[in-house]
Design a protein around this motif. Structure first.
Motif, mmCIF file in Angstrom:
data_model
loop_
_atom_site.group_PDB
_atom_site.id
_atom_site.type_symbol
_atom_site.label_atom_id
_atom_site.label_comp_id
_atom_site.label_asym_id
_atom_site.label_seq_id
_atom_site.Cartn_x
_atom_site.Cartn_y
_atom_site.Cartn_z
ATOM 1 N N VAL A 126 0.805 -1.262 0.091
ATOM 2 C CA VAL A 126 0.210 0.256 -0.275
ATOM 3 C C VAL A 126 0.794 1.278 0.006
ATOM 4 O O VAL A 126 0.523 2.344 -0.565
ATOM 5 N N LEU A 127 1.817 1.295 0.834
ATOM 6 C CA LEU A 127 2.714 2.492 0.976
ATOM 7 C C LEU A 127 4.115 2.019 0.859
ATOM 8 O O LEU A 127 4.550 0.987 0.913
ATOM 9 N N ILE A 150 5.425 6.522 7.341
ATOM 10 C CA ILE A 150 4.022 6.706 6.931
ATOM 11 C C ILE A 150 3.355 5.313 6.707
ATOM 12 O O ILE A 150 2.155 4.928 6.923
ATOM 13 N N PHE A 155 0.470 3.710 8.841
ATOM 14 C CA PHE A 155 -0.799 3.167 8.248
ATOM 15 C C PHE A 155 -1.471 1.891 8.889
ATOM 16 O O PHE A 155 -2.343 1.565 9.231
ATOM 17 N N PRO A 167 1.913 -3.151 -7.420
ATOM 18 C CA PRO A 167 1.445 -2.238 -8.398
ATOM 19 C C PRO A 167 0.750 -1.056 -7.940
ATOM 20 O O PRO A 167 0.154 -0.007 -8.361
ATOM 21 N N ASP A 168 0.134 -1.303 -6.587
ATOM 22 C CA ASP A 168 -0.790 -0.282 -5.998
ATOM 23 C C ASP A 168 -0.116 0.567 -4.912
ATOM 24 O O ASP A 168 -0.887 1.302 -4.416
ATOM 25 N N GLN A 169 1.195 0.302 -4.759
ATOM 26 C CA GLN A 169 1.694 1.052 -3.838
ATOM 27 C C GLN A 169 1.811 2.492 -4.100
ATOM 28 O O GLN A 169 2.208 3.123 -5.305
ATOM 29 N N ALA A 170 1.517 3.454 -3.211
ATOM 30 C CA ALA A 170 1.258 4.957 -3.472
ATOM 31 C C ALA A 170 2.701 5.308 -3.876
ATOM 32 O O ALA A 170 3.530 5.003 -3.357
ATOM 33 N N GLN A 171 2.537 6.490 -4.494
ATOM 34 C CA GLN A 171 3.796 7.058 -5.026
ATOM 35 C C GLN A 171 3.941 8.338 -4.598
ATOM 36 O O GLN A 171 3.244 9.393 -4.745
ATOM 37 N N MET A 172 5.153 8.766 -3.699
ATOM 38 C CA MET A 172 5.266 9.834 -2.966
ATOM 39 C C MET A 172 6.536 10.388 -3.115
ATOM 40 O O MET A 172 7.505 9.908 -3.665
ATOM 41 N N VAL A 213 -8.933 0.666 -0.416
ATOM 42 C CA VAL A 213 -7.798 0.677 0.823
ATOM 43 C C VAL A 213 -8.315 0.606 2.270
ATOM 44 O O VAL A 213 -8.031 0.091 3.137
ATOM 45 N N LEU A 214 -9.142 1.609 2.357
ATOM 46 C CA LEU A 214 -9.925 2.022 3.524
ATOM 47 C C LEU A 214 -11.377 2.048 3.530
ATOM 48 O O LEU A 214 -12.063 2.272 2.493
ATOM 49 N N ILE A 225 -10.610 8.578 7.874
ATOM 50 C CA ILE A 225 -9.509 7.880 7.737
ATOM 51 C C ILE A 225 -8.965 7.660 6.350
ATOM 52 O O ILE A 225 -8.072 7.710 6.056
ATOM 53 N N PHE A 266 -5.952 9.438 4.416
ATOM 54 C CA PHE A 266 -5.011 8.562 3.609
ATOM 55 C C PHE A 266 -4.818 9.169 2.388
ATOM 56 O O PHE A 266 -3.720 9.438 1.827
ATOM 57 N N SER A 290 -2.539 12.216 2.660
ATOM 58 C CA SER A 290 -1.204 11.817 3.105
ATOM 59 C C SER A 290 -0.521 11.452 2.141
ATOM 60 O O SER A 290 0.814 11.181 2.277
ATOM 61 N N ILE A 291 -0.991 10.725 1.107
ATOM 62 C CA ILE A 291 -0.130 10.007 0.052
ATOM 63 C C ILE A 291 0.100 11.237 -1.134
ATOM 64 O O ILE A 291 0.442 10.728 -2.427
ATOM 65 N N TYR A 342 -8.478 3.289 -5.943
ATOM 66 C CA TYR A 342 -7.087 3.085 -5.744
ATOM 67 C C TYR A 342 -6.066 3.946 -6.431
ATOM 68 O O TYR A 342 -5.478 4.120 -7.073
ATOM 69 N N GLY A 375 -3.344 5.260 -5.118
ATOM 70 C CA GLY A 375 -1.984 4.616 -5.377
ATOM 71 C C GLY A 375 -1.530 4.079 -6.751
ATOM 72 O O GLY A 375 -0.555 4.298 -7.469
ATOM 73 N N GLN A 411 -1.477 6.520 -9.209
ATOM 74 C CA GLN A 411 -0.148 7.400 -9.327
ATOM 75 C C GLN A 411 1.047 6.663 -9.758
ATOM 76 O O GLN A 411 1.841 7.236 -10.748
#
Lengths: 310, 310
Positions: A27-28, A34, A38, A114-119, B27-28, B34, B38, B41-42, B295, B297, B300
């Motif tokens: 996810v992150l 962060i 989460f 593939p779903d990981q947030a991009q920060m 995700v949530l 929350i 999220f 925050s991303i 989704y 993330g 992104q």
């Protein structure tokens, strides 16, 4: 010896624990504050992560011994290319120049999540940063599965091992958190040093049968993990003899037989890294104590649907 | 009239906006604080969500006009069964008795979101709670895609429409946030009331062609959305004539032709709800302005891999 934090990882009648792998890698950004935050915020207070020493002996939270090109970007925002620098060759300040907020989707490693947030602007945290986070009273139920990563080039150097363990313990004790962490490693020599330096803390033995391929883009554990070929159902005995409190096998290595043996020996069985729905279901059916996952929400959902708690 | 918040949703040369759908439903828990937190925050400051009025005229954030059984649990922790009570028949205090922290995986709706974290003690937020969250200076770039849900039983009642719009505007103005929200609906009559009551705020027109099936477990928009059968490539003209600033089509309804027309008319095109990787890729290729997704993330990541920003 009774270690209260081992019970935090132990399952029960209708209970299987969920452990956030590197925070919540699916996810992150992995091993980021962060990500840990989460996991804590969704009610998964058990955190797995990896500790490596910098050149100036700062325990930092990152998985590989080298800056991992698919998730490390330089000051220009570009993913690293060429030979990856070793964490142990850089000071903490130098490591802070890299951004770990994104994953390179053009890499085999990146394609796994593939779903990981991009920060942007996410930095490698110090172990101390995470200890501070869980010292917040609102995170009073958090427990750490603190993996000490043994540098394969230095694994046979006793002084290196003692220093790594010593620095980690120094920080954990500085925050008075030795009752909220388990010391976790593939390196049985390192765990022996842990037991000597911290008899008040439990050891958690990671194992992986050599026939199981290493995961793409991750440091191999084969250099430091004992070779259990042909001894699969005997591993719990070896962990127990070595003084372990937790046994943490690769999920594909567990059987009804070795889970039962481990439980009979009083070991807590925490399997990793369980991400696919069918594997999560199998691990629940085997009644392991804890499931370490990059997708803690997905594991919660399986348990919730079965009327189980975590 | 120029509305600064419309530019927050507008894409550009190398830019496509990402909008968190109901926070980050994949995700949530959907429409939860929350989830909004999220998304913020991303680095996804554009938030889509749904507003309905309670019996005591409190604008609350929830999608359906009735408490949605697969995500509402009673005080005993059980998912609702039988006829779902209407939001408009319950006071805000009564609605607070329900927990929206989990999804029932035994329902068709629940199966659509297998990774959603499962939590306890999550409550339906008031619109005011979200307005307070984005009033925090650290969320200064947040903008709201505020969907007004028109009760199909009352859609033709002018007083009901005026009251719904009036209550929403009252809260938005109380926090001085009219320059950070767009008023978004399937109900073109309701949007007409918005334009009359709030000429200083832009309207966002949701459309869905009737041949596209409704999503499982969601209130149908068909009762309140005009019937565009056979007029697919003409919709942007109708939105423009109605006074729209944004056009928000179901992603399967967009074509190169109608996106181009919309842009020529100065409309901002925000497509929903785009979750599958191949659909995300298609929407990027069509150069829509904004992608609304459960989704964020994942969107992104697609953009990051293409060297695009959001």
């Amino acid at each position: 010896m009774i270690f209260p934090q081992v019970d935090a990882f132990r399952g029960g009648e209708n209970l299987i624990r969920v452990v956030g792998h590197r925070g919540a890698r699916g996810v992150l950004p992995e091993n980021s504050l962060i990500g840990f935050d989460f996991s804590l915020s969704i009610g998964v207070p058990l955190l797995e992560f990896d500790v490596v020493l910098t050149a100036d002996d700062v325990p930092v939270i990152t998985h590989n011994h080298r800056l991992h090109a698919p998730s490390f970007r330089d000051a220009e925002g570009l993913f690293l290319t060429g030979e990856e620098p070793k964490v142990s060759s850089l000071t903490f300040e130098q490591i802070q120049e890299f951004d770990i907020g994104r994953l390179d989707g053009h890499s085999a490693y990146g394609r796994r999540f593939p779903d990981q947030a991009q920060m942007d602007g996410v930095r490698v945290p110090r172990l101390m940063d995470l200890l501070n986070l869980i010292s917040d009273p609102k995170n009073g139920d958090a427990c750490l599965m603190l993996e000490l990563k043994s540098d394969p080039d230095l694994a046979h150097d006793t002084r290196y091992r003692e220093k790594l363990v010593g620095r980690v313990l120094q920080e954990v004790r500085a925050r008075d958190l030795s009752s909220r962490a388990v010391l976790h490693s593939f390196d049985w020599n390192l765990l022996e040093a842990c037991q000597r330096q911290a008899p008040d803390m439990p050891s958690s033995y990671l194992t992986q049968l050599p026939e199981n391929a290493d995961d793409v883009g991750e440091d191999s554990s084969k250099a430091v993990c004992p070779d259990f070929r042909g001894r699969r159902d005997d591993i719990p005995h070896l962990v127990k003899q070595a003084g372990g409190s937790l046994w943490c096998p690769y999920y594909a290595d567990v059987t009804a037989k070795n889970v039962e043996l481990a439980k009979d020996l009083g070991l807590c069985v925490a399997v990793w890294t369980v991400n696919e729905p069918e594997d999560i279901a199998k691990m629940i059916a085997l009644r392991v104590d804890a499931i370490v996952s990059d997708y803690p929400g997905r594991v919660q959902r399986h348990l919730s649907d079965l009327g189980m708690v975590w």
